[in-house]
Enzyme design. Structure first.
Site, PDB file in Angstrom:
ATOM      1  N   LEU A  20       0.816  -1.216   0.000  1.00  0.00           N
ATOM      2  CA  LEU A  20       0.000   0.000   0.000  1.00  0.00           C
ATOM      3  C   LEU A  20       0.851   1.269   0.000  1.00  0.00           C
ATOM      4  CD1 LEU A  20      -2.784  -0.940   2.592  1.00  0.00           C
ATOM      5  CD2 LEU A  20      -3.024  -0.764   0.109  1.00  0.00           C
ATOM      6  N   GLY A  23       7.136   4.330   3.806  1.00  0.00           N
ATOM      7  CA  GLY A  23       7.635   5.524   4.461  1.00  0.00           C
ATOM      8  C   GLY A  23       9.139   5.471   4.596  1.00  0.00           C
ATOM      9  N   GLY A  24       9.687   6.338   5.453  1.00  0.00           N
ATOM     10  CA  GLY A  24      11.129   6.382   5.622  1.00  0.00           C
ATOM     11  C   GLY A  24      11.695   5.090   6.185  1.00  0.00           C
ATOM     12  N   MET A  25      11.041   4.566   7.221  1.00  0.00           N
ATOM     13  CA  MET A  25      11.540   3.361   7.874  1.00  0.00           C
ATOM     14  C   MET A  25      10.485   2.265   7.956  1.00  0.00           C
ATOM     15  SD  MET A  25      14.663   4.172   8.622  1.00  0.00           S
ATOM     16  CE  MET A  25      15.148   2.904   9.793  1.00  0.00           C
ATOM     17  N   GLU A  27       6.881   0.140   6.042  1.00  0.00           N
ATOM     18  CA  GLU A  27       6.115  -0.212   4.854  1.00  0.00           C
ATOM     19  C   GLU A  27       4.746  -0.707   5.292  1.00  0.00           C
ATOM     20  OE1 GLU A  27       8.470  -3.105   2.853  1.00  0.00           O
ATOM     21  OE2 GLU A  27      10.211  -1.786   2.668  1.00  0.00           O
ATOM     22  N   TYR A  90      -8.266  -1.629   7.962  1.00  0.00           N
ATOM     23  CA  TYR A  90      -7.907  -0.973   6.707  1.00  0.00           C
ATOM     24  C   TYR A  90      -8.941   0.097   6.398  1.00  0.00           C
ATOM     25  CZ  TYR A  90      -7.309  -0.279   1.667  1.00  0.00           C
ATOM     26  OH  TYR A  90      -7.127   0.277   0.428  1.00  0.00           O
ATOM     27  N   ASP A 134       2.557  14.169  17.220  1.00  0.00           N
ATOM     28  CA  ASP A 134       2.696  14.190  15.760  1.00  0.00           C
ATOM     29  C   ASP A 134       1.333  14.339  15.085  1.00  0.00           C
ATOM     30  OD1 ASP A 134       4.235  14.276  13.484  1.00  0.00           O
ATOM     31  OD2 ASP A 134       4.349  12.103  13.230  1.00  0.00           O
ATOM     32  N   ASN A 139      -1.802  11.958   9.413  1.00  0.00           N
ATOM     33  CA  ASN A 139      -2.048  11.013  10.500  1.00  0.00           C
ATOM     34  C   ASN A 139      -3.518  10.988  10.916  1.00  0.00           C
ATOM     35  OD1 ASN A 139       0.541  10.036  10.646  1.00  0.00           O
ATOM     36  ND2 ASN A 139       1.189  11.412  12.289  1.00  0.00           N
TER      37      ASN A 139
END
Length: 378
Positions: A20, A23-25, A27, A90, A134, A139
């Site tokens: 889907l 991201g940086g670190m 999945e 989901y 955050d 988000n």
């Protein structure tokens, strides 16, 4: 690019079907719960990711403890070989960020509805002793474009913690949403509320208040610059709504709303009050009862009164008596002096006419220090 090695793998009773996002670190994959046939999302992080892995584990624990209708719940979490995973429902529609960028600004009614849901979720987290740290549009997940979930508690920490830096010494968070005090002070409920204010600003204007070429520039703008008033970007933003948004973005944390719920209530009240129908000239309308915090003061007719407080009629009568006495004195002197009276150079001229008899009275030239005073009072 998503790791193909995980597709068609079954972890526990979750079968991964496709990727889907990445991201940086981390999945994110689409998977199916083979027990319930429910479609779920699986977020995967490598266990070698160090501090990011620790935050991911903390996020999973927090989301499994926060049971709220508008907080995306963690159905399951654990480890698989070199990966750590978390399973959540989901949400097909996508994020609030995608909603704003693809469909445009939200109406005040839509923004108020989403704010109420996210503020309720954040208030619940604060009451449980957790700071989100955050809050941002990416988000917030939307179901059918309306039902909102607060997600990604990767930076969650206890309200009682008195530090705001990572172990490596860097501020953490998303610069566009970071409260100015975070440069020097620990995160607090007030800094979460500031981020919520940025979120509202984005919903009604389409942009965050401050942008820049790098994180340092953006953080400096939060510290020293004032945001462009939302009404200058979106004319639908009314004065009361604008005041609520700008109060949430105050530099001083003590000047913001004290709780997320208080902010949501103020926003809803402001836009509802601003939406009251305006009375039409010549038609009597019944205005609904306003909230206690909003007072309508009727406009009083202005009455000019002399500075001394003496009623105006007294000044008029007094001035008339002075003029009458001067006329009597002049007429008396004219009888005595006769034709020998010299000419008088006027400083003020008063002409009195009467329409009742269509006769003009004699024009009298008066030289006296009282005349200007009498005229000034009129």
């Amino acid at each position: 690019m998503l790791m193909q090695e995980l597709i068609n793998i079954t972890i526990g009773h979750y079968h991964i079907e496709r990727g889907l996002a990445k991201g940086g670190m981390s999945e994110v994959y689409l998977a199916r719960d083979q027990r319930t046939q429910q479609i779920v999302a699986m977020k995967m992080v490598r266990r070698s990711a160090g501090e990011y892995y620790e935050r991911f584990r903390r996020e999973a624990r927090a989301m499994s403890q926060l049971h709220h209708p508008h907080i995306l719940s963690a159905i399951d979490y654990g480890d698989y070989e070199n990966w750590s995973y978390m399973v959540t429902p989901y949400i097909e529609y996508g994020t609030l960020s995608r909603r704003v960028s693809s469909e445009g600004l939200l109406s005040l009614d839509e923004a108020s509805d989403i704010l109420e849901q996210i503020a309720g979720a954040l208030q619940f987290a604060h009451e449980k002793g957790m700071l989100h740290r955050d809050i941002k549009a990416s988000n917030v997940l939307l179901k059918d474009g309306k039902y909102a979930y607060l997600t990604d508690f990767g930076l969650v920490k206890s309200i009682e913690d008195n530090y705001s830096l990572t172990r490596s010494g860097f501020l953490i968070g998303t610069p566009e949403y970071m409260a100015p005090e975070l440069v020097e002070d620990a995160a607090s409920p007030a800094s979460d509320i500031y981020a919520l204010g940025v979120l509202i600003y984005q919903m009604v204007t389409g942009n965050v208040p401050f942008r820049g070429p790098n994180p340092v520039t953006i953080v400096m703008k939060h510290m020293r610059d004032q945001p462009v008033p939302p009404s200058q970007i979106n004319s639908a933003v009314t004065p009361d709504v604008e005041r609520v948004i700008l109060q949430t973005l105050e530099k001083d944390p003590t000047r913001r709303f004290r709780t997320p719920k208080a902010l949501a209530n103020a926003f809803h009240q402001a836009y509802k009050v601003d939406a009251l129908p305006q009375p039409v000239a010549g038609i009597q309308s019944v205005m609904p009862k306003l909230p206690p915090s909003i007072q309508v003061v009727p406009r009083q007719a202005s009455v000019q009164t002399p500075r001394s407080g003496i009623p105006r009629i007294v000044w008029i009568i007094g001035a008339a008596l002075v003029i009458l006495l001067i006329l009597i004195a002049l007429l008396t002197n004219m009888k005595v002096i006769g034709q020998a009276m010299p000419a008088v150079h006027p400083t003020a001229t008063i002409t009195v006419t009467t329409t009742a008899t269509q006769k003009a009275t004699t024009t009298t030239i008066i030289k006296t220090a009282f005349a200007p005073l009498a005229l000034q009072q009129f």
